[in-house]
Design an enzyme around this catalytic site. Structure first.
Site, PDB file in Angstrom:
ATOM      1  N   SER A 150       0.853  -1.190   0.000  1.00  0.00           N
ATOM      2  CA  SER A 150       0.000   0.000   0.000  1.00  0.00           C
ATOM      3  C   SER A 150       0.881   1.230   0.000  1.00  0.00           C
ATOM      4  CB  SER A 150      -0.897   0.018   1.237  1.00  0.00           C
ATOM      5  OG  SER A 150      -1.561   1.258   1.368  1.00  0.00           O
ATOM      6  N   TYR A 163      -1.802  -0.233  10.315  1.00  0.00           N
ATOM      7  CA  TYR A 163      -1.835  -0.616   8.900  1.00  0.00           C
ATOM      8  C   TYR A 163      -0.546  -0.198   8.196  1.00  0.00           C
ATOM      9  CZ  TYR A 163      -3.520  -0.461   4.030  1.00  0.00           C
ATOM     10  OH  TYR A 163      -3.676  -0.615   2.677  1.00  0.00           O
ATOM     11  N   THR A 198     -12.272  -0.702   2.237  1.00  0.00           N
ATOM     12  CA  THR A 198     -12.583  -2.130   2.216  1.00  0.00           C
ATOM     13  C   THR A 198     -13.477  -2.548   3.373  1.00  0.00           C
ATOM     14  OG1 THR A 198     -10.691  -2.766   3.574  1.00  0.00           O
ATOM     15  CG2 THR A 198     -10.329  -2.605   1.196  1.00  0.00           C
TER      16      THR A 198
END
Length: 252
Positions: A150, A163, A198
């Site tokens: 990412s 994350y 998501t």
């Protein structure tokens, strides 16, 4: 001698996609099937996996194999990789896509948020890659391992620290695997798409400004709508490697 069109090169190859029941993983599964791959979709939620496979089959007209698997479980991942290899007489493509996302200021994070992100995103990628490498090396077509990172792993994103940390670790894993497999009959590509909704984790209680992050989440195919362009990006050919900071995907 007539050359084979590039778009036919994936026909008949066996592919495994973790986190394949929704969002980018679901669309990559569908895209691979459209390109002629025999696709195994893996995810930890059996009902969501069943719905995702039904959606993909309706969309593509192809059949999908499914496997319930929590990528944090090394033995479970190894079993799924072996099943996919046995089912299709080999394994040519593996996409390590499973992940979670927690959206909150660091002061509001629930206990264990960093551990959960590392176990699923980084640990899951390690388990998937280590289980798949022997099969990918044996692929007659040239094995392809794709790790889904990412842009959040390339720079720290406020309110996404678990994350971002886990995706940064995954990026390092991809870079190292690419270097260590150079010259082997496989390629390792790390994909760093932009942030996508998501719905992997709900917003913290009382934080209405985060509701948009979770709103697109739970229905699988609908959540994948914002990921469609990500499933169409090109990637390097087998054996040529890739810069882990380069955004791309699996289909050439």
């Amino acid at each position: 001698m007539t050359s084979t069109p590039r778009r036919s090169e994936l026909t008949g190859l066996s592919a495994l996609v973790t986190g394949g029941s929704r969002s980018l993983g679901l669309l990559l599964s569908a895209r691979l099937a459209q390109r002629g791959c025999l696709v195994t979709m893996a995810a930890r939620d059996a009902d969501e996996l069943r719905r995702g496979a039904a959606w993909a089959e309706e969309r593509t007209g192809k059949k999908f194999s499914t496997a319930v698997c929590d990528v944090r479980d090394r033995q479970a991942v190894a079993s799924v990789v072996q099943q996919a290899d046995d089912r299709h007489g080999g394994l040519d493509i593996v996409v390590a896509n499973a992940g979670v996302i927690q959206v909150a200021p660091v002061a509001s994070l629930r206990a264990g948020a960093f551990e959960d992100a590392m176990d699923t995103i980084f640990g899951g990628a390690v388990n998937t890659a280590m289980a798949a490498l022997p099969s990918l090396r044996a692929s007659e077509a040239g094995g392809r391992l794709c790790l889904i990172g990412s842009v959040g792993g390339l720079l720290a994103v406020p309110h996404l620290l678990p994350y971002s940390c886990a995706k940064a670790a995954l990026g390092t894993l991809g870079e190292g695997l690419r270097a260590e497999t150079a010259g082997d009959n496989l390629s390792v590509t790390t994909v760093h798409p932009g942030l996508m909704r998501t719905g992997s984790d709900p917003p913290p209680p009382g934080r209405r400004r985060y509701a948009g992050w979770a709103a697109a989440s739970t229905t699988g195919p609908r959540a994948a709508t914002t990921s469609r362009s990500r499933a169409r990006r090109p990637a390097p050919e087998p054996g040529r490697g890739a810069n882990p900071a380069t955004e791309g995907a699996l289909m050439r």
